[in-house]
Scaffold this motif. Structure first.
Motif, short mmCIF file in Angstrom:
data_model
loop_
_atom_site.label_atom_id
_atom_site.label_comp_id
_atom_site.label_asym_id
_atom_site.label_seq_id
_atom_site.Cartn_x
_atom_site.Cartn_y
_atom_site.Cartn_z
N LEU A 1 0.83 -1.21 0.00
CA LEU A 1 0.00 0.00 0.00
C LEU A 1 0.87 1.26 0.00
O LEU A 1 0.54 2.25 -0.67
CB LEU A 1 -0.93 -0.01 1.22
N PHE A 2 1.96 1.24 0.75
CA PHE A 2 2.86 2.41 0.76
C PHE A 2 3.58 2.56 -0.57
O PHE A 2 3.74 3.67 -1.07
CB PHE A 2 3.88 2.26 1.89
N TRP A 3 4.04 1.46 -1.14
CA TRP A 3 4.81 1.52 -2.38
C TRP A 3 3.94 1.86 -3.58
O TRP A 3 4.46 2.26 -4.63
CB TRP A 3 5.51 0.18 -2.63
N CYS A 4 2.63 1.68 -3.43
CA CYS A 4 1.72 1.97 -4.55
C CYS A 4 0.89 3.24 -4.29
O CYS A 4 -0.25 3.37 -4.75
CB CYS A 4 0.80 0.78 -4.82
N GLY A 5 1.45 4.17 -3.52
CA GLY A 5 0.87 5.49 -3.40
C GLY A 5 -0.33 5.65 -2.50
O GLY A 5 -1.09 6.61 -2.66
N ASN A 6 -0.53 4.75 -1.53
CA ASN A 6 -1.67 4.88 -0.62
C ASN A 6 -1.21 4.77 0.84
O ASN A 6 -1.55 3.81 1.54
CB ASN A 6 -2.74 3.83 -0.91
N PRO A 7 -0.44 5.75 1.32
CA PRO A 7 0.07 5.66 2.70
C PRO A 7 -1.03 5.81 3.75
O PRO A 7 -0.88 5.29 4.86
CB PRO A 7 1.07 6.82 2.79
N PHE A 8 -2.11 6.52 3.42
CA PHE A 8 -3.20 6.66 4.39
C PHE A 8 -3.77 5.30 4.77
O PHE A 8 -3.88 4.96 5.96
CB PHE A 8 -4.31 7.55 3.83
N LEU A 9 -4.12 4.49 3.75
CA LEU A 9 -4.67 3.18 4.02
C LEU A 9 -3.62 2.27 4.66
O LEU A 9 -3.93 1.48 5.56
CB LEU A 9 -5.20 2.56 2.72
N GLY A 10 -2.38 2.38 4.21
CA GLY A 10 -1.32 1.57 4.78
C GLY A 10 -1.10 1.85 6.26
O GLY A 10 -1.00 0.93 7.08
N ARG A 11 -1.04 3.14 6.63
CA ARG A 11 -0.84 3.50 8.03
C ARG A 11 -2.05 3.08 8.86
O ARG A 11 -1.90 2.57 9.98
CB ARG A 11 -0.63 5.01 8.16
N ALA A 12 -3.26 3.31 8.33
CA ALA A 12 -4.47 2.98 9.08
C ALA A 12 -4.57 1.49 9.33
O ALA A 12 -4.85 1.04 10.46
CB ALA A 12 -5.70 3.47 8.32
N MET A 13 -4.33 0.68 8.30
CA MET A 13 -4.41 -0.76 8.46
C MET A 13 -3.33 -1.29 9.39
O MET A 13 -3.59 -2.14 10.26
CB MET A 13 -4.30 -1.45 7.09
N THR A 14 -2.11 -0.80 9.23
CA THR A 14 -1.02 -1.28 10.08
C THR A 14 -1.26 -0.94 11.54
O THR A 14 -1.09 -1.78 12.43
CB THR A 14 0.31 -0.67 9.62
N THR A 15 -1.68 0.30 11.79
CA THR A 15 -1.90 0.73 13.17
C THR A 15 -3.05 -0.05 13.81
O THR A 15 -2.94 -0.50 14.96
CB THR A 15 -2.20 2.23 13.22
N SER A 16 -4.16 -0.20 13.08
CA SER A 16 -5.31 -0.89 13.65
C SER A 16 -5.04 -2.37 13.84
O SER A 16 -5.44 -2.97 14.86
CB SER A 16 -6.55 -0.68 12.77
N LEU A 17 -4.33 -3.00 12.90
CA LEU A 17 -4.00 -4.41 13.07
C LEU A 17 -3.00 -4.62 14.20
O LEU A 17 -3.10 -5.61 14.95
CB LEU A 17 -3.44 -4.98 11.76
#
Length: 537
Positions: A79-95
């Motif tokens: 998600l970070f490498w494909c231009g979507n850090p918002f979703l990447g950070r949200a998913m990582t933090t919540s998981l």
């Protein structure tokens, strides 16, 4: 008297094992909740019996992999490498919150999984059975992902078409349903476990959806204090993680995932201040990305390169830290400044950390990948009988309670649950027959129908020795006979369980550094590498 290796508490009866190892308040809460796990066992067994088929065995065993820490840890960086850090950070933090909180509760209460037998455990993960049962981490992860995804898809600001949104929501619901139901079907959890695991996941998803943007704004607008605060909070969370009564790997997973969050916060904060970040993006720290600008070959190449770098980092840093940290830990221990943790061998008791296989439940080493692929080809593994120390002590407690009631003439061993006599007999016969069809090792663990029905639940008040009002001389004679039989059962049960690997004190700091580095690579290290090797816009 505890055994020298710290694994088998040879002098403690099954009913007293947790009482001797847990603080009184934790033991009391555990005893209040334990009858629920025991009472629902026949219902889980009957559900498994009615539903089981080879196709469903394979389906639920395979889909369980989509709820593992390994799956998320390998997919989230994309998600970070494909231009979507918002979703990447949200998913990582919540998981990470789900992994930590579910592991925290597991080690806090030490509640067992539903017993096998009567259940058959169907799993592709060797470490899952070593954990406690309540709550279900798979259910927490799956529901967190599903609820957060649905909240995003239903957000009025979404740009996705209504039809695509409907399809994605349907897929998300199917994903959560498969994981949650699959944990019960596979005999890994009871209804109580998956219910509270699901509620925990939903609560985390709502908190992330409404509070996550606030935390991100605070983080990126900070001059560095926010990063230090996050680092301090994560270190405190790791330190206060409760120590379990048995050797459970939940703490290892919590350290790994929370460390990734620390790496992502450090790297994201710094990357947003560099010229490598997309200055035109509304979200700070976005990696420049465009399918049309890169083309699919470069997109695939950057993903493969990114995953390769993660494995190289792990392969280099882990042995380096495991080799260099023991002398430092021994010096700290000599100064009396160490913080010992149960089931972790202190540095003063070993010279070097031996090379071990399957020593990581989150990201496997490269050499373990062929073994994982072999498991996928085998599709699933079935087992009948205790698999962990928690399983063995729970089975021992059942047998001890049964003997005590028999010797003391107690008539209070009637089942607590209201399953019909015919259903019990039918389920018991089927599971007895199934256990006879297993391997010779499994046949040794098979139950008679009487033992099966005894496991279907006993009065909660009678599960504690204090509740039995019997003259002391009779009770002492009974205890002598019970303890003799217990020692025989103990040897038999502990000879069949999966032995946890030896863990070393330096592994905690090693995981903290290695997984913090993996988080940093996901948000800053690899994107900068992509830029310099021609895989960026």
């Amino acid at each position: 008297m505890e055994a020298k290796n710290g694994k088998i508490d040879a002098g403690t009866a099954g009913l007293d094992h947790y009482k001797s190892r847990l603080p009184p308040w934790r033991y009391i809460v555990r005893e209040k909740l334990l009858p629920i796990t025991r009472a629902e066992t026949p219902y889980v067994a009957l559900l498994q019996e009615r539903m089981r088929s080879p196709a469903l065995d394979t389906y639920f065993a395979m889909t369980a992999n989509l709820g593992t820490h390994t799956c998320f840890m390998l997919l989230l960086p994309i998600l970070f490498w494909c231009g979507n850090p918002f979703l990447g950070r949200a998913m990582t933090t919540s998981l990470a919150a789900g992994v930590y909180l579910s592991g925290f509760i597991k080690d806090l209460l030490c509640l067992p999984r539903p017993l096998s037998p009567p259940l058959t455990r169907i799993t592709m993960s060797g470490s899952a059975a070593l954990e406690y049962g309540f709550p279900s981490s798979h259910s927490t992860n799956a529901v967190t992902v599903t609820v957060f995804s649905v909240l995003l898809l239903r957000n009025p600001s979404t740009t996705i078409s209504p039809n695509l949104s409907m399809y994605l929501q349907t897929f998300a619901y199917l994903y959560a349903f498969s994981i949650v139901l699959g944990r019960v079907y596979c005999g890994m959890h009871g209804f109580f476990d998956v219910l509270w695991g699901s509620l925990l996941g939903a609560a985390i998803a709502f908190a992330q959806f409404y509070l996550g943007p606030v935390k991100d704004e605070w983080m990126f607008s900070s001059t560095g204090q926010a990063v230090l605060i996050v680092a301090l909070v994560i270190c405190v969370l790791i330190r206060i993680h409760p120590e379990p009564a048995d050797d459970c790997p939940c703490f290892d997973d919590s350290v790994a995932f929370t460390s990734v969050v620390l790496g992502i916060d450090i790297g994201g904060w710094h990357f947003a201040r560099t010229h490598y970040a997309d200055a035109s993006a509304t979200y700070p720290g976005t990696v420049p990305f465009s399918i049309s600008g890169l083309g699919w070959p470069k997109v695939i190449a950057r993903i493969l390169l990114g995953v390769f770098v993660v494995f190289v980092w792990r392969a280099i840093m882990k042995p380096l830290l495991l080799g260099g940290l023991p002398p430092i830990f021994r010096r700290i221990e000599n100064l009396g400044l160490d913080l010992p943790r149960r089931y972790f061998k202190p540095a003063s008791q070993y010279k070097t950390v031996p090379d071990q296989r399957d020593d990581d439940n989150v990201i496997p080493s490269a050499r373990d990948i062929p073994h994982l692929l072999t498991n996928l080809r085998r599709r699933r593994a079935e087992s009948v009988g205790p698999q962990s120390e928690a399983d063995a002590y729970e089975a021992l407690a059942y047998r001890q309670k049964r003997r005590r009631d028999s010797l003391l003439g107690s008539n209070t061993a009637a089942p607590l649950v209201s399953v019909t006599e015919e259903a019990e007999q039918e389920a018991g016969k089927d599971y007895f027959d199934a256990s006879q069809a297993e391997s010779p090792r499994s046949r040794k663990r098979s139950l008679s129908l009487e033992e099966f029905r005894a496991q279907m639940g006993a009065s909660a008040d009678m599960l504690s020795p204090e509740a039995i009002a019997t003259p002391h001389h009779i009770e002492d004679n009974a205890d002598t006979r019970i303890n003799a039989d217990d020692e025989k059962d103990r040897s038999e049960l502990f000879a069949t369980i999966q032995k946890p690997r030896v863990r070393y004190d330096v592994e905690v700091v090693t995981k903290l550094i290695v997984y913090c580095g993996i988080g940093w690579l996901a948000v800053e290290g690899n994107p900068i590498l992509f830029h310099h090797v021609g895989l960026s816009i």
